[in-house]
Design an enzyme around this catalytic site. Sequence first.
Site, mmCIF file in Angstrom:
data_model
loop_
_atom_site.group_PDB
_atom_site.id
_atom_site.type_symbol
_atom_site.label_atom_id
_atom_site.label_comp_id
_atom_site.label_asym_id
_atom_site.label_seq_id
_atom_site.Cartn_x
_atom_site.Cartn_y
_atom_site.Cartn_z
ATOM 1 N N TYR A 1 7.907 3.706 4.208
ATOM 2 C CA TYR A 1 7.166 3.898 3.235
ATOM 3 C C TYR A 1 7.665 3.258 2.025
ATOM 4 O O TYR A 1 7.050 2.604 1.247
ATOM 5 C CB TYR A 1 7.164 5.369 3.187
ATOM 6 C CG TYR A 1 6.104 5.825 2.013
ATOM 7 C CD1 TYR A 1 4.648 5.502 2.117
ATOM 8 C CD2 TYR A 1 6.271 6.672 1.052
ATOM 9 C CE1 TYR A 1 3.574 5.904 1.225
ATOM 10 C CE2 TYR A 1 5.338 6.939 0.096
ATOM 11 C CZ TYR A 1 4.023 6.606 0.335
ATOM 12 O OH TYR A 1 3.152 7.018 -0.674
ATOM 13 N N GLY B 1 -6.938 -10.473 -0.918
ATOM 14 C CA GLY B 1 -7.781 -11.581 -0.568
ATOM 15 C C GLY B 1 -9.326 -11.371 -1.083
ATOM 16 O O GLY B 1 -9.943 -12.224 -1.424
ATOM 17 N N ASN C 1 -4.826 -8.014 2.708
ATOM 18 C CA ASN C 1 -6.439 -8.196 3.058
ATOM 19 C C ASN C 1 -7.081 -7.642 1.843
ATOM 20 O O ASN C 1 -8.050 -8.346 1.248
ATOM 21 C CB ASN C 1 -6.727 -7.269 4.297
ATOM 22 C CG ASN C 1 -6.299 -7.844 5.507
ATOM 23 O OD1 ASN C 1 -6.194 -9.147 5.714
ATOM 24 N ND2 ASN C 1 -6.147 -6.981 6.471
ATOM 25 N N LYS D 1 5.666 -0.053 0.131
ATOM 26 C CA LYS D 1 5.287 0.229 -1.209
ATOM 27 C C LYS D 1 5.917 -0.973 -2.130
ATOM 28 O O LYS D 1 5.431 -1.515 -3.183
ATOM 29 C CB LYS D 1 5.433 1.560 -1.828
ATOM 30 C CG LYS D 1 4.390 2.423 -1.216
ATOM 31 C CD LYS D 1 3.178 2.141 -1.224
ATOM 32 C CE LYS D 1 2.310 3.361 -0.885
ATOM 33 N NZ LYS D 1 0.752 3.141 -1.050
ATOM 34 N N PHE E 1 -6.875 12.482 0.714
ATOM 35 C CA PHE E 1 -6.784 13.283 -0.298
ATOM 36 C C PHE E 1 -7.020 12.946 -1.622
ATOM 37 O O PHE E 1 -8.106 13.014 -2.369
ATOM 38 C CB PHE E 1 -5.120 14.018 -0.192
ATOM 39 C CG PHE E 1 -4.691 14.887 -1.668
ATOM 40 C CD1 PHE E 1 -5.638 15.579 -2.296
ATOM 41 C CD2 PHE E 1 -3.608 14.640 -2.193
ATOM 42 C CE1 PHE E 1 -5.223 16.391 -3.420
ATOM 43 C CE2 PHE E 1 -3.335 15.111 -3.442
ATOM 44 C CZ PHE E 1 -4.184 15.975 -4.126
ATOM 45 N N ALA F 1 -2.019 1.395 -4.958
ATOM 46 C CA ALA F 1 -1.490 2.613 -5.206
ATOM 47 C C ALA F 1 0.080 2.757 -4.711
ATOM 48 O O ALA F 1 0.196 2.728 -3.566
ATOM 49 C CB ALA F 1 -2.055 3.938 -4.463
ATOM 50 N N LYS G 1 2.500 -1.441 8.049
ATOM 51 C CA LYS G 1 1.085 -2.752 7.981
ATOM 52 C C LYS G 1 0.353 -2.477 7.047
ATOM 53 O O LYS G 1 -0.264 -3.298 6.357
ATOM 54 C CB LYS G 1 0.759 -2.679 9.413
ATOM 55 C CG LYS G 1 1.154 -3.232 10.512
ATOM 56 C CD LYS G 1 0.481 -3.009 11.804
ATOM 57 C CE LYS G 1 0.733 -3.823 12.854
ATOM 58 N NZ LYS G 1 0.213 -3.964 14.256
#
Length: 324
Positions: free
Chosen positions: A148, A105, A102, A152, A14, A117, A94
């Site tokens: 979740y 990096g 990642n 975050k 979205f 985000a 993950k």
Amino acid sequence: MTDKTILITGAAGFLGSHLCDFFIQRNYYVIGVDNLITGSLSNISHLMENKNFEYINHDISKHIKINKKIDYILHFASPASPIDYLKIPIQTLKVGSLGTHNCLGLAKKNNAKILVASTSEIYGDPLEHPQKETYWGNVNAVGPRSVYDESKRFMESITMAYNNFHNVDTRIVRIFNTYGPRMRLNDGRALPAFVGQVLRNEDLTVFGDGSQTRSFCYVDDLIEGIFKLLNSEYSMPVNIGNPDEISLNDFAKEILDITKSNSKIVYKKLPKDDPKRRNPDISLAKKILNWSPKVDRKQGLAKTIEYFKNLPKSELYKKNKKFY
């Protein structure tokens, strides 16, 4: 010819797809990465022939090699609704941890600016209202929503570590409820759930007694806030959302009024750890970004409902994906 390259994870989702459009329109070269676990190629199909767009089907939780020089990274890959992250908890953790690592990096290697985000969910079921960036939150670390929330919170922590230790140029946006075209009707959040029920001539399901509150920010306003934050010099978290708070009872009635529906409101048990109040304090965004939302909720809802009405009928009755 463009001279800036931006990598956007969650590009077929979205928000990610709207970000792809936004930066293509500003003549950036956009590399969109998505594994389609919750995203859809239909959201970016109109970009596939654009010379400034490149799509890579990849799980950002796994190592990725990009041969082009990257100037900016927007990390927006993640399931974002309870119905999704309760079904795919490990992938949610993950992408918030390994996926963020990642991306950071890549930012370090390319000397790129990166914006991640985050979410209002890091405040949990808040004891402070409205929520300021300085509030540390009230989160159940082992509850059903924790996969979740905690992914975050870790995302923010590792992002600040890369900023402080590796001098990576980072930005963190804490996104509050956002709505607009390209939301999935079956993603389980209040707005698409209510609209989908209306379009199927079903009763509207409100959890709890409906007194819990939310605030809804139209996607165009959010994208503008993200762009301003990306171009700012501020590296600490910033709330982006609409402070116009409304109870779910009143919101359901508003949907019924706009759609002129005869559906009724029915009530079910409130899910565990569901936040009772959610509303951003956007004083910081006003001060440092000169940003505040412009789209009136009823105006935004009319556009969003029209989008849902024009979806193929198969989408209206589509069940949630079977995740792997």
